[in-house]
Design a protein around this motif. Sequence first.
Motif, PDB file in Angstrom:
ATOM      1  N   LYS A   7       0.869  -0.994  -0.013  1.00  0.00           N
ATOM      2  CA  LYS A   7       0.117  -0.088   0.005  1.00  0.00           C
ATOM      3  C   LYS A   7       0.737   1.253  -0.097  1.00  0.00           C
ATOM      4  CE  LYS A   7      -3.760  -1.860   2.618  1.00  0.00           C
ATOM      5  NZ  LYS A   7      -4.878  -1.781   3.907  1.00  0.00           N
ATOM      6  N   LYS A   8       0.520   2.400  -0.862  1.00  0.00           N
ATOM      7  CA  LYS A   8       1.336   3.530  -0.937  1.00  0.00           C
ATOM      8  C   LYS A   8       1.283   4.041   0.636  1.00  0.00           C
ATOM      9  CE  LYS A   8       1.355   8.221  -2.971  1.00  0.00           C
ATOM     10  NZ  LYS A   8       1.959   8.765  -1.805  1.00  0.00           N
ATOM     11  N   SER A   9       0.289   4.027   1.507  1.00  0.00           N
ATOM     12  CA  SER A   9       0.406   4.597   2.771  1.00  0.00           C
ATOM     13  C   SER A   9       1.513   3.859   3.532  1.00  0.00           C
ATOM     14  CB  SER A   9      -0.895   4.526   3.350  1.00  0.00           C
ATOM     15  OG  SER A   9      -1.305   3.429   3.569  1.00  0.00           O
ATOM     16  N   ASP A  10       1.520   2.533   3.518  1.00  0.00           N
ATOM     17  CA  ASP A  10       2.421   2.000   4.180  1.00  0.00           C
ATOM     18  C   ASP A  10       3.877   2.319   3.844  1.00  0.00           C
ATOM     19  OD1 ASP A  10       0.542   0.727   5.486  1.00  0.00           O
ATOM     20  OD2 ASP A  10       0.514  -1.160   4.460  1.00  0.00           O
ATOM     21  N   VAL A  11       4.288   2.410   2.644  1.00  0.00           N
ATOM     22  CA  VAL A  11       5.548   2.730   1.997  1.00  0.00           C
ATOM     23  C   VAL A  11       6.033   4.089   2.354  1.00  0.00           C
ATOM     24  CG1 VAL A  11       6.882   3.040  -0.082  1.00  0.00           C
ATOM     25  CG2 VAL A  11       5.232   1.184   0.029  1.00  0.00           C
ATOM     26  N   ASP A  12       4.658   5.135   2.328  1.00  0.00           N
ATOM     27  CA  ASP A  12       4.826   6.393   2.956  1.00  0.00           C
ATOM     28  C   ASP A  12       5.455   6.611   4.284  1.00  0.00           C
ATOM     29  OD1 ASP A  12       4.498   7.306   0.269  1.00  0.00           O
ATOM     30  OD2 ASP A  12       2.566   8.052   0.879  1.00  0.00           O
ATOM     31  N   LYS A  13       4.676   5.856   5.002  1.00  0.00           N
ATOM     32  CA  LYS A  13       5.090   5.637   6.574  1.00  0.00           C
ATOM     33  C   LYS A  13       6.348   5.011   6.862  1.00  0.00           C
ATOM     34  CE  LYS A  13       0.258   5.318   8.104  1.00  0.00           C
ATOM     35  NZ  LYS A  13      -0.726   4.223   8.672  1.00  0.00           N
ATOM     36  N   GLU A  14       6.780   4.128   6.051  1.00  0.00           N
ATOM     37  CA  GLU A  14       7.880   3.652   6.221  1.00  0.00           C
ATOM     38  C   GLU A  14       9.143   4.482   5.931  1.00  0.00           C
ATOM     39  OE1 GLU A  14      10.695  -0.197   4.796  1.00  0.00           O
ATOM     40  OE2 GLU A  14       8.490  -0.492   4.709  1.00  0.00           O
ATOM     41  N   LEU A  15       8.900   5.336   4.787  1.00  0.00           N
ATOM     42  CA  LEU A  15       9.891   6.213   4.390  1.00  0.00           C
ATOM     43  C   LEU A  15      10.121   7.418   5.185  1.00  0.00           C
ATOM     44  CD1 LEU A  15      11.653   7.417   2.144  1.00  0.00           C
ATOM     45  CD2 LEU A  15       9.554   8.415   1.125  1.00  0.00           C
ATOM     46  N   LEU A  16       9.171   7.994   5.992  1.00  0.00           N
ATOM     47  CA  LEU A  16       8.969   8.946   6.736  1.00  0.00           C
ATOM     48  C   LEU A  16       9.888   8.455   8.107  1.00  0.00           C
ATOM     49  CD1 LEU A  16       5.556  10.890   6.577  1.00  0.00           C
ATOM     50  CD2 LEU A  16       7.787  11.499   5.843  1.00  0.00           C
ATOM     51  N   ALA A  17       9.557   7.274   8.636  1.00  0.00           N
ATOM     52  CA  ALA A  17      10.339   6.700   9.785  1.00  0.00           C
ATOM     53  C   ALA A  17      11.796   6.597   9.449  1.00  0.00           C
ATOM     54  CB  ALA A  17       9.647   5.289  10.064  1.00  0.00           C
ATOM     55  N   ASP A  18      11.983   6.180   8.090  1.00  0.00           N
ATOM     56  CA  ASP A  18      13.363   6.121   7.768  1.00  0.00           C
ATOM     57  C   ASP A  18      14.017   7.353   7.665  1.00  0.00           C
ATOM     58  OD1 ASP A  18      13.509   3.158   7.625  1.00  0.00           O
ATOM     59  OD2 ASP A  18      13.126   3.303   5.204  1.00  0.00           O
ATOM     60  N   ILE A  19      13.535   8.191   7.248  1.00  0.00           N
ATOM     61  CA  ILE A  19      13.913   9.824   7.298  1.00  0.00           C
ATOM     62  C   ILE A  19      14.301  10.296   8.619  1.00  0.00           C
ATOM     63  CG2 ILE A  19      13.278  12.083   6.807  1.00  0.00           C
ATOM     64  CD1 ILE A  19      11.741  11.289   4.365  1.00  0.00           C
ATOM     65  N   PHE A  20      13.354  10.076   9.654  1.00  0.00           N
ATOM     66  CA  PHE A  20      13.819  10.485  10.842  1.00  0.00           C
ATOM     67  C   PHE A  20      14.847   9.830  11.813  1.00  0.00           C
ATOM     68  CE2 PHE A  20       9.045  11.582  10.611  1.00  0.00           C
ATOM     69  CZ  PHE A  20       9.408  12.920  10.662  1.00  0.00           C
ATOM     70  N   LYS A  21      14.654   8.385  11.360  1.00  0.00           N
ATOM     71  CA  LYS A  21      16.172   7.681  11.801  1.00  0.00           C
ATOM     72  C   LYS A  21      17.342   8.028  11.257  1.00  0.00           C
ATOM     73  CE  LYS A  21      18.174   2.936  11.907  1.00  0.00           C
ATOM     74  NZ  LYS A  21      19.408   3.478  11.483  1.00  0.00           N
ATOM     75  N   MET A  22      17.270   8.387   9.887  1.00  0.00           N
ATOM     76  CA  MET A  22      18.575   8.632   9.129  1.00  0.00           C
ATOM     77  C   MET A  22      19.091  10.030   9.528  1.00  0.00           C
ATOM     78  SD  MET A  22      21.118   7.950   7.258  1.00  0.00           S
ATOM     79  CE  MET A  22      20.647   6.378   6.867  1.00  0.00           C
ATOM     80  N   LYS A  23      17.980  11.085   9.873  1.00  0.00           N
ATOM     81  CA  LYS A  23      18.366  12.283  10.344  1.00  0.00           C
ATOM     82  C   LYS A  23      19.131  12.172  11.975  1.00  0.00           C
ATOM     83  CE  LYS A  23      16.845  16.889  11.698  1.00  0.00           C
ATOM     84  NZ  LYS A  23      16.097  17.986  12.046  1.00  0.00           N
ATOM     85  N   ASN A  24      18.683  11.457  12.741  1.00  0.00           N
ATOM     86  CA  ASN A  24      19.095  11.458  14.083  1.00  0.00           C
ATOM     87  C   ASN A  24      20.605  10.564  13.780  1.00  0.00           C
ATOM     88  OD1 ASN A  24      17.009  12.097  15.378  1.00  0.00           O
ATOM     89  ND2 ASN A  24      16.143  10.147  15.537  1.00  0.00           N
ATOM     90  N   ASP A  25      20.809   9.560  12.782  1.00  0.00           N
ATOM     91  CA  ASP A  25      22.092   8.949  12.504  1.00  0.00           C
ATOM     92  C   ASP A  25      23.178  10.421  12.109  1.00  0.00           C
ATOM     93  OD1 ASP A  25      21.189   6.665  13.315  1.00  0.00           O
ATOM     94  OD2 ASP A  25      20.983   5.709  11.168  1.00  0.00           O
ATOM     95  N   TRP A  26      22.608  11.008  11.279  1.00  0.00           N
ATOM     96  CA  TRP A  26      23.557  12.019  10.501  1.00  0.00           C
ATOM     97  C   TRP A  26      23.805  13.019  11.673  1.00  0.00           C
ATOM     98  CZ3 TRP A  26      21.325  16.565   7.520  1.00  0.00           C
ATOM     99  CH2 TRP A  26      22.348  17.278   7.181  1.00  0.00           C
ATOM    100  N   VAL A  27      22.855  13.416  12.632  1.00  0.00           N
ATOM    101  CA  VAL A  27      23.182  14.280  13.503  1.00  0.00           C
ATOM    102  C   VAL A  27      24.368  13.937  14.845  1.00  0.00           C
ATOM    103  CG1 VAL A  27      22.294  15.781  15.679  1.00  0.00           C
ATOM    104  CG2 VAL A  27      21.399  15.747  13.393  1.00  0.00           C
ATOM    105  N   SER A  28      24.115  12.695  14.967  1.00  0.00           N
ATOM    106  CA  SER A  28      24.854  11.946  15.899  1.00  0.00           C
ATOM    107  C   SER A  28      26.279  11.617  15.534  1.00  0.00           C
ATOM    108  CB  SER A  28      24.241  10.378  16.041  1.00  0.00           C
ATOM    109  OG  SER A  28      25.045   9.699  16.845  1.00  0.00           O
ATOM    110  N   ILE A  29      26.562  11.339  14.169  1.00  0.00           N
ATOM    111  CA  ILE A  29      27.771  11.108  13.669  1.00  0.00           C
ATOM    112  C   ILE A  29      28.534  12.657  13.491  1.00  0.00           C
ATOM    113  CG2 ILE A  29      29.260  10.679  11.455  1.00  0.00           C
ATOM    114  CD1 ILE A  29      27.085   8.668  10.794  1.00  0.00           C
ATOM    115  N   GLN A  30      27.678  13.701  13.459  1.00  0.00           N
ATOM    116  CA  GLN A  30      28.422  15.011  13.220  1.00  0.00           C
ATOM    117  C   GLN A  30      28.520  15.403  14.592  1.00  0.00           C
ATOM    118  OE1 GLN A  30      25.387  17.859  11.748  1.00  0.00           O
ATOM    119  NE2 GLN A  30      26.893  19.008  10.806  1.00  0.00           N
TER     120      GLN A  30
END
Length: 71
Positions: A7-30
């Motif tokens: 479902k598009k909505s499931d893929v969208d939710k997963e993408l948003l979750a991945d975005i927030f996780k990646m931002k946290n990873d990026w900020v942590s490494i920085q």
Amino acid sequence: MAGRRLKKSDVDKELLADIFKMKNDWVSIQSIIERSVDASEMGQYDLQVAQAKYLFMLREARHRNLSALRT
């Protein structure tokens, strides 16, 4: 499971979750690199990769007309 469709909505939710996780990873490494006396080349590489992944996912979210802002 060749007939299973995502479902598009499931893929969208997963993408948003991945975005927030990646931002946290990026900020942590920085943060680690900023506190380092002598940041390694590998650390700089990891930072660039995390930033590139984050920006790529943001572009994908924009393409899918998603808002990456938490409400």
